[in-house]
Design a protein around this motif. Structure first.
Motif, mmCIF file in Angstrom:
data_model
loop_
_atom_site.group_PDB
_atom_site.id
_atom_site.type_symbol
_atom_site.label_atom_id
_atom_site.label_comp_id
_atom_site.label_asym_id
_atom_site.label_seq_id
_atom_site.Cartn_x
_atom_site.Cartn_y
_atom_site.Cartn_z
ATOM 1 N N UNK A 1 0.804 -1.218 0.000
ATOM 2 C CA UNK A 1 0.000 0.000 0.000
ATOM 3 C C UNK A 1 0.840 1.273 0.000
ATOM 4 N N UNK A 2 2.023 1.243 0.623
ATOM 5 C CA UNK A 2 2.740 2.492 0.895
ATOM 6 C C UNK A 2 4.079 2.643 0.201
ATOM 7 N N UNK A 3 4.676 1.546 -0.284
ATOM 8 C CA UNK A 3 5.998 1.640 -0.906
ATOM 9 C C UNK A 3 5.844 2.122 -2.348
ATOM 10 N N UNK A 4 5.679 3.429 -2.511
ATOM 11 C CA UNK A 4 5.350 3.976 -3.818
ATOM 12 C C UNK A 4 6.531 3.967 -4.783
ATOM 13 N N UNK A 5 7.765 4.019 -4.280
ATOM 14 C CA UNK A 5 8.908 4.042 -5.192
ATOM 15 C C UNK A 5 9.514 2.659 -5.413
ATOM 16 N N UNK A 6 8.949 1.632 -4.771
ATOM 17 C CA UNK A 6 9.365 0.263 -5.018
ATOM 18 C C UNK A 6 10.757 -0.090 -4.540
#
Length: 470
Positions: A372-377
């Motif tokens: 849900x939160x690790x937008x930059x991978x």
């Protein structure tokens, strides 16, 4: 493990010099590249040093105690804990906390620092006592199941082994620098003193550099030079004086200084029902008055008011720092949640498979958070990613964590947490708002409170001492 019942270790355990020796041993452990990497990647010792100290002392008491069943249970727990600590360091070198040579070095630092503390305080051990103490530490390693040979079999062979390790294996690791120059200078207040931050900051500003200087001065000279550690003028005199002064406290009446009592006091929280708290609260009030004077004459930054309402909400940024980022590295990743699981399992003294179920529940929660939160991978969650989303954390995986924790705490399986089970987890009696008319804590109430803490970011609940306090 017949030697562990002998009195040598227990005599040192309640010796005030042992505190200095423990710090020294920890620094020598952290200088080993594998241990240092494991500490950096997995340990909560920077953000939660008092928790780490208490858990370490409890573990040592169990391992050196006379009860064989307790010793075997603790050895199994340590092996499970160490089995979860492996990876690669910043130079892509592998580390593994189950490496028998690494475990031997940890035991070696404890033994050698015990011997050194006596020498530095002007009371060196005779050879017979040293032999007996060495046998106890060898038995410690044997209880963990490590085969003979990684720790030299005799005391005569130990010293060349120790010198070789210092010269060839130890490094100026990041963990070593964190202990010497961050932990000592920024040591958080123990829970009992959290309400007097100004007084604590003033005392730490004086004591932190002194403790760091004493510790550095006590390390092997060749390693100090190689690691570039400072040679402060007068440090050797200060070090010997500190060890000698600590040694004099041994002549106080028996029972005045007992390690478990002191660590127990430090871990008390302001809402504890411990009868000792009344006296300590009076001292806290005096210290708070002194803190008001300090604030008038010193430039210490503003601190949170200890008298603010119990249920004041935390901001997302503060919640991230105080609760989620257990390893204090500025990111949320699996080691942070594993540290939570480790602390909860330790408090409840869980066996397999209950411990594994708790870890698995936290692992599922981590996968949910990462998705849900690790937008930059990049495989971890930054403070910015977390605070930008300001998420509601009460998803299915977190609910499962709450339910699994309840099941672990509900030792008799009656679907309620009674007073004894509550104390085992929270180390205090029921809060007024917790128990029902029958003096029990229901599953639904427990899950609701846990989710409220983890998603509502409320401070001073029953869960704060578990996951937020130092």
């Amino acid at each position: 493990m017949t030697e562990t019942a002998s009195p040598q270790f227990h005599r040192f355990f309640n010796d005030p010099r042992w505190a200095l020796a423990m710090v020294r041993a920890t620094v020598l452990e952290a200088a080993h590249p594998q241990v240092g990497a494991a500490l950096i990647d997995n340990s909560a010792f920077v953000a939660h040093p008092w928790r780490r100290l208490r858990n370490t002392l409890v573990s040592l008491q169990r391992m050196f105690g006379a009860d064989e069943e307790v010793r075997q249970r603790e050895a199994a727990r340590l092996n499970r804990l160490h089995g979860r600590l492996n990876g690669t360091d910043a130079q892509d070198r592998p580390y593994d906390a189950m490496d028998p040579e690494v475990r031997a070095w940890v035991i070696a630092t404890l033994f050698e620092s015990s011997v050194t503390m006596c020498r530095l305080s002007g009371q060196p051990l005779d050879r017979a006592t040293m032999e007996q103490l060495y046998a106890e530490f060898q038995a410690f390693l044997a209880a963990l199941g490590d085969r003979a040979g990684h720790l030299p079999p005799t005391l005569r062979e130990f010293w060349p082994y120790y010198d070789r390790m210092v010269e060839e294996e130890l490094e100026d690791t990041e963990a070593l620098r964190l202990i010497l120059y961050r932990l000592f200078d920024h040591l958080p207040a123990p829970p009992l003193l959290d309400g007097v931050p100004t007084v604590w900051a003033a005392g730490r500003a004086l004591a932190g550099p002194v403790l760091g200087t004493i510790t550095v001065a006590s390390l092997p000279e060749s390693f100090r030079r190689r690691a570039g550690l400072p040679d402060t003028p007068g440090a050797q005199t200060l070090m010997h004086s500190a060890y000698t002064a600590a040694g004099l406290a041994r002549f106080l009446p028996e029972g005045w200084i007992r390690t478990e009592h002191l660590t127990g006091l430090l871990s008390l929280t302001p809402d504890s029902d411990d009868p000792r708290l009344a006296t300590l609260t009076a001292l806290r009030d005096r210290a708070r008055q002194a803190g008001a004077l300090f604030r008038l004459v010193t430039p210490f930054p503003a601190q949170r008011d200890a008298d603010s309402p119990d249920e004041a909400p935390r901001g997302a940024d503060e919640f991230f720092t105080a609760v989620l980022d257990q390893t204090a590295d500025g990111h949320l990743d699996w080691p942070d949640l594993a540290a939570m699981a480790r602390e909860l399992a330790s408090r409840l003294d869980l066996d397999e498979p209950a411990e594994t179920r708790l870890y698995d529940a936290f692992a599922q929660w981590w996968r949910e958070l990462q998705s849900a939160l690790d937008t930059d991978g990049d495989g971890r969650i930054s403070r910015e990613e977390y605070t930008a989303a300001v998420p509601s954390l009460a998803g299915p995986a977190l609910i499962r964590v709450a339910e699994t924790l309840f099941e672990a705490a509900d030792a008799d399986g009656d679907q309620f947490i009674d007073a004894a089970e509550y104390r085992a987890l929270f180390r205090t009696g029921f809060r007024r708002t917790v128990a029902d008319a029958g003096g029990r804590y229901s599953r639904s109430a427990f899950v609701r409170d846990f989710l409220g803490f983890m998603s509502g970011r409320m401070r001073s609940t029953a869960f704060d001492p578990l996951l937020a306090d130092a």
